[in-house]
Write an enzyme that holds these catalytic residues in place. Structure first.
Site, PDB file in Angstrom:
ATOM      1  CB  ILE A  14      -0.982  -0.019   1.179  1.00 24.17           C
ATOM      2  CG1 ILE A  14      -2.154   0.930   0.925  1.00 24.17           C
ATOM      3  CG2 ILE A  14      -0.293   0.255   2.505  1.00 24.17           C
ATOM      4  CD1 ILE A  14      -3.332   0.714   1.838  1.00 24.17           C
ATOM      5  CE1 TYR A  15       2.631   1.002  -4.875  1.00 23.91           C
ATOM      6  CE2 TYR A  15       0.375   1.574  -4.335  1.00 23.91           C
ATOM      7  CZ  TYR A  15       1.284   0.948  -5.164  1.00 23.91           C
ATOM      8  OH  TYR A  15       0.847   0.267  -6.267  1.00 23.91           O
ATOM      9  CG  HIS A  16       1.472   3.211   3.836  1.00 27.18           C
ATOM     10  ND1 HIS A  16       0.356   2.998   4.615  1.00 27.18           N
ATOM     11  CD2 HIS A  16       1.087   4.040   2.834  1.00 27.18           C
ATOM     12  CE1 HIS A  16      -0.672   3.670   4.095  1.00 27.18           C
ATOM     13  NE2 HIS A  16      -0.247   4.301   3.012  1.00 27.18           N
ATOM     14  CE1 TYR A  17       6.620   0.038  -0.926  1.00 25.81           C
ATOM     15  CE2 TYR A  17       7.399   2.050  -1.971  1.00 25.81           C
ATOM     16  CZ  TYR A  17       6.739   0.837  -2.053  1.00 25.81           C
ATOM     17  OH  TYR A  17       6.195   0.431  -3.232  1.00 25.81           O
ATOM     18  CG  HIS A  18       8.005   1.859   7.675  1.00 26.24           C
ATOM     19  ND1 HIS A  18       6.912   1.293   7.037  1.00 26.24           N
ATOM     20  CD2 HIS A  18       8.205   1.091   8.780  1.00 26.24           C
ATOM     21  CE1 HIS A  18       6.470   0.254   7.713  1.00 26.24           C
ATOM     22  NE2 HIS A  18       7.246   0.105   8.776  1.00 26.24           N
TER      23      HIS A  18
END
Length: 427
Positions: free
Chosen positions: A342-346
């Site tokens: 969901i493109y919430h890279y960290h």
């Protein structure tokens, strides 16, 4: 915490609006409440258990707002933004200093011409790296800061600092979704309703034009025929997803080569830890309860069962993983087979591992990393406000540090008119 709250409010003033809750959204809210995602907390920015209406970056006129709006706060005489400029390398001074010191960058403009930008001679000047969870660790490595053996193996010949934790601790909130064809119009709105469960899954929903957003329509056409629906009916659909908040599964980022225009190799290890997988299963069970609720019934065809909707998801090319026949009736396998980002890279430059509490890179002077790569976890909802809050919070903190430094020093080492910060943004 007061400064954190102030930074959030600074963002919200320019970007965030209260969304208008309409037909499908109301049904989704009531469906969540029937599924025991309670209480109803109304409109709030707070992440608390229950069902809520969150903020939206679309205003009442339907206009989308972004971080670019924050430039309205800026004094145009005090800021310069280079567009179409890609940073290729951070420059370090290593001779005559106790430890490496950042002094500038090399970047390429839109015409392919390389430039060098260097800090003026001032002890307060620094480089700030803000290229995101994928770009920041990659750029550090390309500049010679990272695990020595890995850098040398991939052609980075000059290792500035052997920093084994760069690229480690990569995370992403895994997401699994269900598409629900609707006999009634589903308003075109971004996700603003969220059910925050007690077990750590966030349940969100939005409208979805399946035919527009899916790379292949063959499997959809088959499903439409199977459901005896008209093609136009299939395009009027909703999507409900579950997302694991703060996954404990972690991965790593590595270079593929020394070309900054190429993506690094990233492994997130989705659902590697059983704890994350259990949350996904519970999240999908909650979605099925929403679909079976009385409140949601009018937005679902009477003859479309959860089993058929899960079969649809398994037929779509949402990832490159193999599909197993048992996944349609085995929620654990369904989670594994249909997981996607969901493109919430960290992660990759985490606080306490790569940077200190002031976001300064361990072992290097005049270099900070301020972006999502420093996060130990990502919020359950979209992290963009948290990323922007961090920028505002640290900007204020840096200003305070400079005021304090100038007040305590009155010598020729400070040129008060040339205290510059170079901000390296994403590609």
């Amino acid at each position: 915490m007061e400064e954190v709250e102030n930074a959030y409010e600074w963002i919200e003033k320019k970007l965030v609006s209260e969304p208008q809750v309409m037909g499908w959204q109301s049904a989704f809210i009531n469906g969540l409440l029937e599924a025991d995602v309670a209480p109803y907390n109304g409109f709030t920015y707070n992440h608390i258990n229950g069902t809520k209406v969150g903020g939206t970056i679309f205003d009442v006129g339907g206009h989308r707002h972004s971080a670019a709006d924050l430039l309205e706060y800026a004094n145009p005489d005090m800021i310069v933004v280079y567009v179409n400029a890609t940073v290729h390398k951070i420059l370090f001074t290593t001779e005559g200093v106790q430890r490496p010191k950042a002094h500038g960058v090399i970047y390429k403009d839109g015409d392919g011409v390389y430039h060098k930008a260097e800090l003026a001679e001032n002890v307060m000047n620094e480089v700030i790296l803000s290229a995101g969870a994928l770009g920041s660790p990659q750029l550090l490595m390309l500049s010679g800061v990272g695990p020595r053996a890995h850098l040398e193996c991939h052609g980075v010949n000059h290792v500035v600092l052997d920093h084994p934790m760069v690229g480690k601790g990569m995370g992403d909130n895994p997401m699994n979704s269900v598409i629900i064809p609707s006999p009634l119009p589903v308003e075109l709105v971004p996700p603003s309703i969220v059910g925050i469960t007690e077990f750590g899954s966030f349940i969100e929903g939005s409208s979805l034009d399946v035919l527009r957003q899916t790379p292949s329509t063959k499997s959809i056409a088959h499903f439409v025929q199977f459901m005896n629906l008209r093609l136009s009916g299939m395009s009027n659909s909703a999507l409900i997803l579950q997302k694991v908040d703060g996954p404990v599964s972690r991965g790593y980022l590595e270079l593929q080569n020394t070309n900054p225009d190429d993506n690094p190799s990233v492994t997130f290890n989705y659902y590697q830890e059983p704890e994350d997988l259990k949350k996904c299963v519970k999240g999908l069970d909650t979605i099925i309860k929403v679909l079976n609720s009385k409140a949601y019934s009018k937005y679902k065809y009477p003859d479309s069962t959860p089993l058929e909707l899960l079969s649809l998801m398994l037929s779509l090319p949402i990832n490159l993983r193999p599909r197993y026949e048992t996944a349609v009736s085995n929620m654990t396998q369904f989670c594994i087979d249909t997981v996607r980002t969901i493109y919430h890279y960290h992660g990759g430059c985490q606080v306490g591992r790569v940077v200190d509490k002031n976001y300064k890179v361990f072992g290097i002077d005049s270099l900070r990393v301020i972006d999502g790569s420093t996060f130990l976890k990502s919020p359950g909802t979209n992290p963009q406000s948290t990323v922007m809050m961090l920028g505002r919070y640290m900007g204020q903190k840096i200003i305070q540090e400079r005021v304090s430094f100038v007040g305590n020093h009155d010598d020729d080492s400070i040129n008060r008119n040339e205290a510059n910060i170079y901000l390296l943004s994403s590609k």
